[in-house]
Design an enzyme around this catalytic site. Structure first.
Site, PDB file in Angstrom:
ATOM      1  N   GLN A 191       0.736  -1.279  -0.005  1.00 24.69           N
ATOM      2  CA  GLN A 191      -0.063   0.030   0.035  1.00 24.69           C
ATOM      3  C   GLN A 191       0.892   1.232   0.185  1.00 24.69           C
ATOM      4  OE1 GLN A 191      -3.213   0.089  -0.631  1.00 24.69           O
ATOM      5  NE2 GLN A 191      -3.480  -2.044  -0.130  1.00 24.69           N
ATOM      6  N   HIS A 224      -0.900  -4.309  -9.244  1.00 19.71           N
ATOM      7  CA  HIS A 224      -2.410  -3.931  -9.419  1.00 19.71           C
ATOM      8  C   HIS A 224      -2.873  -2.850  -8.564  1.00 19.71           C
ATOM      9  CE1 HIS A 224      -4.770  -6.131  -6.315  1.00 19.71           C
ATOM     10  NE2 HIS A 224      -3.639  -6.838  -6.338  1.00 19.71           N
ATOM     11  N   THR A 279       7.923 -18.995 -16.685  1.00 17.39           N
ATOM     12  CA  THR A 279       8.398 -18.077 -17.855  1.00 17.39           C
ATOM     13  C   THR A 279       7.759 -16.770 -17.333  1.00 17.39           C
ATOM     14  OG1 THR A 279       7.939 -19.905 -19.437  1.00 17.39           O
ATOM     15  CG2 THR A 279       7.483 -17.640 -20.187  1.00 17.39           C
ATOM     16  N   CYS A 325     -12.554 -10.435   4.250  1.00 20.56           N
ATOM     17  CA  CYS A 325     -12.880 -11.763   4.647  1.00 20.56           C
ATOM     18  C   CYS A 325     -13.632 -11.621   6.219  1.00 20.56           C
ATOM     19  CB  CYS A 325     -11.592 -12.551   5.210  1.00 20.56           C
ATOM     20  SG  CYS A 325     -10.519 -11.583   5.533  1.00 20.56           S
TER      21      CYS A 325
HETATM   22  N1  PLP Z   1      -0.483  -6.478   1.414  1.00 16.03           N
HETATM   23  C1  PLP Z   1      -1.219  -5.547   1.708  1.00 16.03           C
HETATM   24  C2  PLP Z   1      -1.080  -4.270   2.733  1.00 16.03           C
HETATM   25  C3  PLP Z   1      -2.491  -5.493   0.857  1.00 16.03           C
HETATM   26  O1  PLP Z   1      -3.133  -4.467   0.971  1.00 16.03           O
HETATM   27  C4  PLP Z   1      -2.591  -6.410  -0.081  1.00 16.03           C
HETATM   28  C5  PLP Z   1      -3.879  -6.191  -1.047  1.00 16.03           C
HETATM   29  O2  PLP Z   1      -4.741  -5.831  -0.625  1.00 16.03           O
HETATM   30  C6  PLP Z   1      -1.701  -7.610  -0.341  1.00 16.03           C
HETATM   31  C7  PLP Z   1      -0.459  -7.475   0.576  1.00 16.03           C
HETATM   32  C8  PLP Z   1      -1.804  -8.528  -1.192  1.00 16.03           C
HETATM   33  O3  PLP Z   1      -1.497  -7.911  -2.676  1.00 16.03           O
HETATM   34  P1  PLP Z   1      -1.903  -8.953  -3.770  1.00 16.03           P
HETATM   35  O4  PLP Z   1      -3.493  -8.596  -3.889  1.00 16.03           O
HETATM   36  O5  PLP Z   1      -1.365  -8.322  -4.953  1.00 16.03           O
HETATM   37  O6  PLP Z   1      -1.735 -10.226  -3.680  1.00 16.03           O
END
Ligand code: PLP
Length: 378
Positions: free
Chosen positions: A178, A196, A232, A320
């Site tokens: 983040q 993303h 790959t 969740c």
């Molecule tokens: N770490 C944090 C602080 C996140 O907010 C997120 C996704 O919300 C992730 C890890 C996981 O990232 P990814 O969705 O690319 O697996």
């Protein structure tokens, strides 16, 4: 539609998407192949690697491309510990993303001495609480840079100082998913990022590994990524990620101040609604793009659905935990319980958002909060 859920994912920049398409259709070569166009593709991937690496760390190291932030976190945690001799103490904070938290729980089952560092009411790791946990047996500390629910920013430099004093061989992993590009680089041994969350497509992430830090690979096979992550190479994802990083770097001040302006405006508008509580740091001191507030007397998921039907996309924080009352691990650790936890909503912004959207969203939220509170009283 107003999209205020950019911590869940961001829209891909059209130009980053075009870059990915280019490497799927014309520059589609496997960079591990030996002929000239493939060698050129490999050069381009390595230039992308260097560009992203230079945004993560000022210290020498390598960048391993992965499929997402989750994979980067898993590789950092399991891979670094597997390369060490014996089992010792592992410390994470109680508010880590599940890709760190669940990894820590799995390590406990494998016989590691796993402990969780306390956080304050904003979600920031308490340095005194962390210091009390670090002992000579501590192998790894994993602390996030920016908390994805509250926007709290951890003092990673101070954390690194504590670790080096108490357990010089202990590694520091930072989940920067983040924070990447929005916050200045921090000193650490391992740093995770995800495409993303920064306007690149889903399916690409990266892990910074400081020079000298050993990782035992999790995916073995063809030996890509200097043997640390076989498979790959995801050239389209990597090139799009690199594009998005360049774009952010070129407009950083404008993008960061734009997000902060939208966040401050929304918070100031929402503050005029009765019984609204801020969950997290004062807007001026947290990350520029995350705001979490509770609307007392309103169930967060009911409000979320009402807003979604009217075109405003937000989140209750942890997906969740969305359907289980009182089960938000992050807010529990921050001491935000009961009605305040039930009424929590997370807003998260990107540079595509505007102050006009913040005003429109606040009007809609006020209307729906008043309506839901009236229903509740009957
Ligand atoms: N770490 C944090 C602080 C996140 O907010 C997120 C996704 O919300 C992730 C890890 C996981 O990232 P990814 O969705 O690319 O697996």
């Amino acid at each position: 539609m107003i999209y205020f859920d950019n911590s869940a994912t961001t829209p891909c920049l059209p130009e980053a998407g075009a870059e990915a398409l280019k490497y799927m259709t014309s520059g589609y070569f496997n960079p591990a192949a030996a002929y000239a166009p493939a060698v050129q593709t490999e050069r381009e991937v390595n230039a992308a690697r260097a560009a992203i690496l230079s945004e993560i760390s000022r210290e020498p190291g390598d960048l391993i491309f992965t499929s997402c932030g989750t994979e980067s976190n898993n590789t950092a945690i399991f891979g670094s510990l597997a390369a060490m001799r014996g089992k010792g103490r592992v410390i994470a904070s109680g508010v880590e993303h599940p890709s760190v938290y669940e990894a820590a729980i799995a390590l406990r089952e494998q016989g590691y001495d796993v402990v969780f560092a306390p956080v304050d009411e904003t979600g920031k790791v308490r340095l005194d609480g962390l210091a009390a946990l670090i002992n000579g047996e501590t192998r790894l500390v994993s602390i996030m840079h920016v908390n994805n629910e509250s926007g709290a920013v951890n003092d990673i430099s101070a954390i690194r100082g504590l670790i080096k004093k108490a357990s010089p061989d202990c590694l520091l992993h930072v989940d920067g998913v983040q924070a990447f590009m929005k916050m200045p680089p921090v000193p650490c041994d391992l740093y995770s990022v995800s495409g993303h969350k920064l306007h690149a497509p889903k399916g690409v992430g990266a892990l910074y590994v400081k020079k000298g830090v050993k990782i035992r690979p999790y995916l073995v096979g063809g030996g890509q990524e200097t043997g640390l992550r076989s498979g790959t190479t995801n050239v389209p994802g990597i090139m799009a990620f690199s594009f998005a990083v360049h774009d952010f770097a070129a407009h950083r001040d404008e993008y960061v101040s734009g997000m902060a302006e939208v966040k401050n405006r929304l918070y100031s508008n929402l503050s005029s609604i009765r019984d609204v509580k801020l969950n997290g740091p004062e807007p001026g001191s947290g990350a520029p793009h995350i705001l979490n507030v509770s609307f007392m007397g309103v169930r967060g998921e009911v409000l979320l659905n009402a807003l979604s039907e009217r075109g405003l996309m937000v989140s209750t924080g942890s997906a969740c935990a969305a359907h289980k009352r009182g089960r938000n691990r992050i807010l529990n650790a921050m001491g935000i319980l009961g009605e305040r936890q039930d009424g929590a909503i997370r807003f998260s912004f990107s540079h595509f958002n505007t102050v006009a959207e913040a005003d429109a969203a606040a009007g809609l939220i006020e209307e729906q909060v008043n309506l839901l509170r009236r229903f509740r009283r009957r």
